[in-house]
Design a protein around this motif. Structure first.
Motif, PDB file in Angstrom:
ATOM      1  N   THR A 109     -46.650 -33.542 -21.604  1.00  0.00           N
ATOM      2  CA  THR A 109     -46.132 -32.893 -20.401  1.00  0.00           C
ATOM      3  C   THR A 109     -45.348 -33.875 -19.538  1.00  0.00           C
ATOM      4  O   THR A 109     -44.240 -33.576 -19.078  1.00  0.00           O
ATOM      5  CB  THR A 109     -47.292 -32.299 -19.579  1.00  0.00           C
ATOM      6  N   THR A 110     -45.910 -35.057 -19.335  1.00  0.00           N
ATOM      7  CA  THR A 110     -45.238 -36.072 -18.505  1.00  0.00           C
ATOM      8  C   THR A 110     -43.901 -36.484 -19.098  1.00  0.00           C
ATOM      9  O   THR A 110     -42.889 -36.561 -18.387  1.00  0.00           O
ATOM     10  CB  THR A 110     -46.144 -37.308 -18.361  1.00  0.00           C
ATOM     11  N   VAL A 111     -43.888 -36.737 -20.406  1.00  0.00           N
ATOM     12  CA  VAL A 111     -42.646 -37.177 -21.063  1.00  0.00           C
ATOM     13  C   VAL A 111     -41.559 -36.110 -20.954  1.00  0.00           C
ATOM     14  O   VAL A 111     -40.411 -36.396 -20.612  1.00  0.00           O
ATOM     15  CB  VAL A 111     -42.917 -37.529 -22.546  1.00  0.00           C
ATOM     16  N   VAL A 112     -41.917 -34.849 -21.241  1.00  0.00           N
ATOM     17  CA  VAL A 112     -40.915 -33.776 -21.210  1.00  0.00           C
ATOM     18  C   VAL A 112     -40.427 -33.518 -19.794  1.00  0.00           C
ATOM     19  O   VAL A 112     -39.220 -33.341 -19.565  1.00  0.00           O
ATOM     20  CB  VAL A 112     -41.486 -32.481 -21.833  1.00  0.00           C
ATOM     21  N   VAL A 113     -41.342 -33.515 -18.809  1.00  0.00           N
ATOM     22  CA  VAL A 113     -40.928 -33.276 -17.422  1.00  0.00           C
ATOM     23  C   VAL A 113     -40.013 -34.393 -16.934  1.00  0.00           C
ATOM     24  O   VAL A 113     -38.960 -34.131 -16.326  1.00  0.00           O
ATOM     25  CB  VAL A 113     -42.157 -33.150 -16.500  1.00  0.00           C
ATOM     26  N   LEU A 114     -40.373 -35.647 -17.208  1.00  0.00           N
ATOM     27  CA  LEU A 114     -39.539 -36.770 -16.771  1.00  0.00           C
ATOM     28  C   LEU A 114     -38.195 -36.779 -17.484  1.00  0.00           C
ATOM     29  O   LEU A 114     -37.149 -37.008 -16.867  1.00  0.00           O
ATOM     30  CB  LEU A 114     -40.275 -38.091 -17.019  1.00  0.00           C
ATOM     31  N   ALA A 115     -38.216 -36.519 -18.792  1.00  0.00           N
ATOM     32  CA  ALA A 115     -36.966 -36.495 -19.550  1.00  0.00           C
ATOM     33  C   ALA A 115     -36.071 -35.357 -19.091  1.00  0.00           C
ATOM     34  O   ALA A 115     -34.850 -35.526 -18.912  1.00  0.00           O
ATOM     35  CB  ALA A 115     -37.262 -36.376 -21.045  1.00  0.00           C
TER      36      ALA A 115
ATOM     37  N   GLY B 100     -30.774 -26.905  -7.591  1.00  0.00           N
ATOM     38  CA  GLY B 100     -31.659 -25.812  -7.185  1.00  0.00           C
ATOM     39  C   GLY B 100     -31.749 -24.684  -8.189  1.00  0.00           C
ATOM     40  O   GLY B 100     -32.554 -23.773  -8.025  1.00  0.00           O
ATOM     41  N   THR B 101     -30.936 -24.715  -9.239  1.00  0.00           N
ATOM     42  CA  THR B 101     -31.002 -23.705 -10.306  1.00  0.00           C
ATOM     43  C   THR B 101     -31.079 -24.426 -11.651  1.00  0.00           C
ATOM     44  O   THR B 101     -30.548 -25.534 -11.798  1.00  0.00           O
ATOM     45  CB  THR B 101     -29.768 -22.787 -10.299  1.00  0.00           C
ATOM     46  N   PRO B 102     -31.724 -23.825 -12.648  1.00  0.00           N
ATOM     47  CA  PRO B 102     -31.823 -24.479 -13.956  1.00  0.00           C
ATOM     48  C   PRO B 102     -30.440 -24.704 -14.576  1.00  0.00           C
ATOM     49  O   PRO B 102     -29.554 -23.848 -14.474  1.00  0.00           O
ATOM     50  CB  PRO B 102     -32.638 -23.481 -14.783  1.00  0.00           C
ATOM     51  N   ALA B 103     -30.247 -25.859 -15.198  1.00  0.00           N
ATOM     52  CA  ALA B 103     -28.995 -26.142 -15.899  1.00  0.00           C
ATOM     53  C   ALA B 103     -28.863 -25.228 -17.115  1.00  0.00           C
ATOM     54  O   ALA B 103     -29.858 -24.744 -17.662  1.00  0.00           O
ATOM     55  CB  ALA B 103     -28.971 -27.605 -16.324  1.00  0.00           C
ATOM     56  N   ASP B 104     -27.616 -25.021 -17.547  1.00  0.00           N
ATOM     57  CA  ASP B 104     -27.389 -24.106 -18.674  1.00  0.00           C
ATOM     58  C   ASP B 104     -28.129 -24.532 -19.936  1.00  0.00           C
ATOM     59  O   ASP B 104     -28.620 -23.681 -20.694  1.00  0.00           O
ATOM     60  CB  ASP B 104     -25.884 -24.009 -18.969  1.00  0.00           C
ATOM     61  N   TRP B 105     -28.224 -25.853 -20.151  1.00  0.00           N
ATOM     62  CA  TRP B 105     -28.859 -26.302 -21.402  1.00  0.00           C
ATOM     63  C   TRP B 105     -30.335 -25.917 -21.448  1.00  0.00           C
ATOM     64  O   TRP B 105     -30.897 -25.753 -22.536  1.00  0.00           O
ATOM     65  CB  TRP B 105     -28.668 -27.797 -21.618  1.00  0.00           C
ATOM     66  N   THR B 106     -30.961 -25.767 -20.285  1.00  0.00           N
ATOM     67  CA  THR B 106     -32.374 -25.363 -20.290  1.00  0.00           C
ATOM     68  C   THR B 106     -32.534 -23.930 -20.774  1.00  0.00           C
ATOM     69  O   THR B 106     -33.544 -23.588 -21.388  1.00  0.00           O
ATOM     70  CB  THR B 106     -33.002 -25.515 -18.896  1.00  0.00           C
ATOM     71  N   TYR B 107     -31.536 -23.091 -20.484  1.00  0.00           N
ATOM     72  CA  TYR B 107     -31.596 -21.717 -20.986  1.00  0.00           C
ATOM     73  C   TYR B 107     -31.410 -21.678 -22.503  1.00  0.00           C
ATOM     74  O   TYR B 107     -32.049 -20.873 -23.194  1.00  0.00           O
ATOM     75  CB  TYR B 107     -30.527 -20.855 -20.303  1.00  0.00           C
TER      76      TYR B 107
ATOM     77  N   GLY C 280     -42.305 -26.106 -24.163  1.00  0.00           N
ATOM     78  CA  GLY C 280     -41.741 -24.998 -23.390  1.00  0.00           C
ATOM     79  C   GLY C 280     -42.262 -24.969 -21.973  1.00  0.00           C
ATOM     80  O   GLY C 280     -41.489 -24.796 -21.018  1.00  0.00           O
ATOM     81  N   GLY C 281     -43.571 -25.159 -21.793  1.00  0.00           N
ATOM     82  CA  GLY C 281     -44.141 -25.155 -20.447  1.00  0.00           C
ATOM     83  C   GLY C 281     -43.651 -26.320 -19.616  1.00  0.00           C
ATOM     84  O   GLY C 281     -43.296 -26.164 -18.437  1.00  0.00           O
ATOM     85  N   ALA C 282     -43.607 -27.515 -20.207  1.00  0.00           N
ATOM     86  CA  ALA C 282     -43.146 -28.695 -19.483  1.00  0.00           C
ATOM     87  C   ALA C 282     -41.665 -28.596 -19.147  1.00  0.00           C
ATOM     88  O   ALA C 282     -41.230 -29.023 -18.067  1.00  0.00           O
ATOM     89  CB  ALA C 282     -43.424 -29.951 -20.304  1.00  0.00           C
ATOM     90  N   ALA C 283     -40.866 -28.028 -20.058  1.00  0.00           N
ATOM     91  CA  ALA C 283     -39.432 -27.851 -19.789  1.00  0.00           C
ATOM     92  C   ALA C 283     -39.217 -26.868 -18.637  1.00  0.00           C
ATOM     93  O   ALA C 283     -38.300 -27.035 -17.832  1.00  0.00           O
ATOM     94  CB  ALA C 283     -38.722 -27.348 -21.043  1.00  0.00           C
ATOM     95  N   SER C 284     -40.077 -25.860 -18.533  1.00  0.00           N
ATOM     96  CA  SER C 284     -39.991 -24.905 -17.422  1.00  0.00           C
ATOM     97  C   SER C 284     -40.266 -25.609 -16.092  1.00  0.00           C
ATOM     98  O   SER C 284     -39.627 -25.321 -15.079  1.00  0.00           O
ATOM     99  CB  SER C 284     -40.985 -23.761 -17.627  1.00  0.00           C
ATOM    100  N   ILE C 285     -41.223 -26.529 -16.096  1.00  0.00           N
ATOM    101  CA  ILE C 285     -41.511 -27.293 -14.883  1.00  0.00           C
ATOM    102  C   ILE C 285     -40.321 -28.172 -14.519  1.00  0.00           C
ATOM    103  O   ILE C 285     -39.910 -28.246 -13.359  1.00  0.00           O
ATOM    104  CB  ILE C 285     -42.773 -28.161 -15.077  1.00  0.00           C
ATOM    105  N   ALA C 286     -39.754 -28.842 -15.523  1.00  0.00           N
ATOM    106  CA  ALA C 286     -38.618 -29.738 -15.275  1.00  0.00           C
ATOM    107  C   ALA C 286     -37.412 -29.008 -14.715  1.00  0.00           C
ATOM    108  O   ALA C 286     -36.672 -29.549 -13.891  1.00  0.00           O
ATOM    109  CB  ALA C 286     -38.244 -30.454 -16.568  1.00  0.00           C
TER     110      ALA C 286
END
Length: 225
Positions: free
Chosen positions: A53-59, A69-76, A141-147
């Motif tokens: 979780t830490t690695v994915v959120v930080l990365a 303030g909005t998710p970047a396109d690559w996250t979608y 997936g969960g950590a990327a949602s947090i990031a």
């Protein structure tokens, strides 16, 4: 922070109801070294999930997952890929389910679990949480949602801690029942193990399909906006 918690909650619950780690820790607690090995297994699970979780959120945060303030396109696009992967895994889980009258085949290592040392117990937990494809994809997936959430650094940290705690419920709850449940703990844990073992395929199929549909829907909605 509320957005970060809301985004990761489904993935955390998906990890928490994974039958295999629950069955493993229940079997471990029933061995002569149950308290020591069960604690080692639980710590191994929590630490591994925490590291992922830490690695994915930080990365993700460093790569600009939160774009003003909005998710970047690559996250979608990442969510779309993960969603499709969830759906494929759900379909395979259902296809490989035991048919009526067949017993669910448990891994061979479970027969040797009474000979485990604390180190082996912690290593098994690390493998089940970090190398198991289902749990690894759910964790990413969960950590990327947090990031990708607009939460502050502190809010993302709190959401990450909650994600790990919720995702570790499958090992924390059996350990708590074992330590504080007294004479009834064996009956309670045995009932959980039997039920989860019998319904393993159905549980994971539903979890994966629901998460897959959610991720795909969120991705399509975000890319279209």
């Amino acid at each position: 922070m509320g957005d970060a918690v809301g985004q990761m909650l489904a993935s955390a619950v998906g990890i928490a109801i994974s039958p295999l780690p629950l069955i493993a820790v229940v079997l471990m607690l029933a061995t002569p070294r149950g308290r020591v090995n069960g604690t080692a297994f639980t710590l191994g699970w929590v630490l591994t999930l925490g590291v992922i979780t830490t690695v994915v959120v930080l990365a993700g945060s460093g790569a600009g997952a939160d774009d003003g303030g909005t998710p970047a396109d690559w996250t979608y696009w990442l969510k779309l890929a993960l969603g499709v992967l969830f759906l494929l895994m759900g379909a395979k889980q259902w296809k490989d389910r035991p048919r009526e009258g067949q017993e669910h085949a448990l891994p061979g290592w479970m027969r040797a679990i009474d000979r485990f040392t604390p180190g082996k117990a912690a290593g098994l937990a690390a493998l089940l949480s970090g190398a198991n494809p289902k749990n690894l994809v759910l964790a990413i997936g969960g950590a990327a949602s947090i990031a990708s959430s607009p939460a502050s650094g502190g809010g993302k940290a709190v959401a990450g801690v909650l994600f790990v705690l919720i995702g570790s419920a499958c090992v924390l709850l059996p350990l708590r029942v074992y330590v504080f449940g007294g004479s009834r703990s064996a009956v309670v844990l045995g009932g959980w193990k039997t039920w989860m073992g019998e319904h393993n395929s159905a549980i994971m199929t539903v979890v994966l399909v629901v998460l897959g549909a959610k991720y795909v829907g969120d991705a399509i909605s975000g890319l279209a906006s």
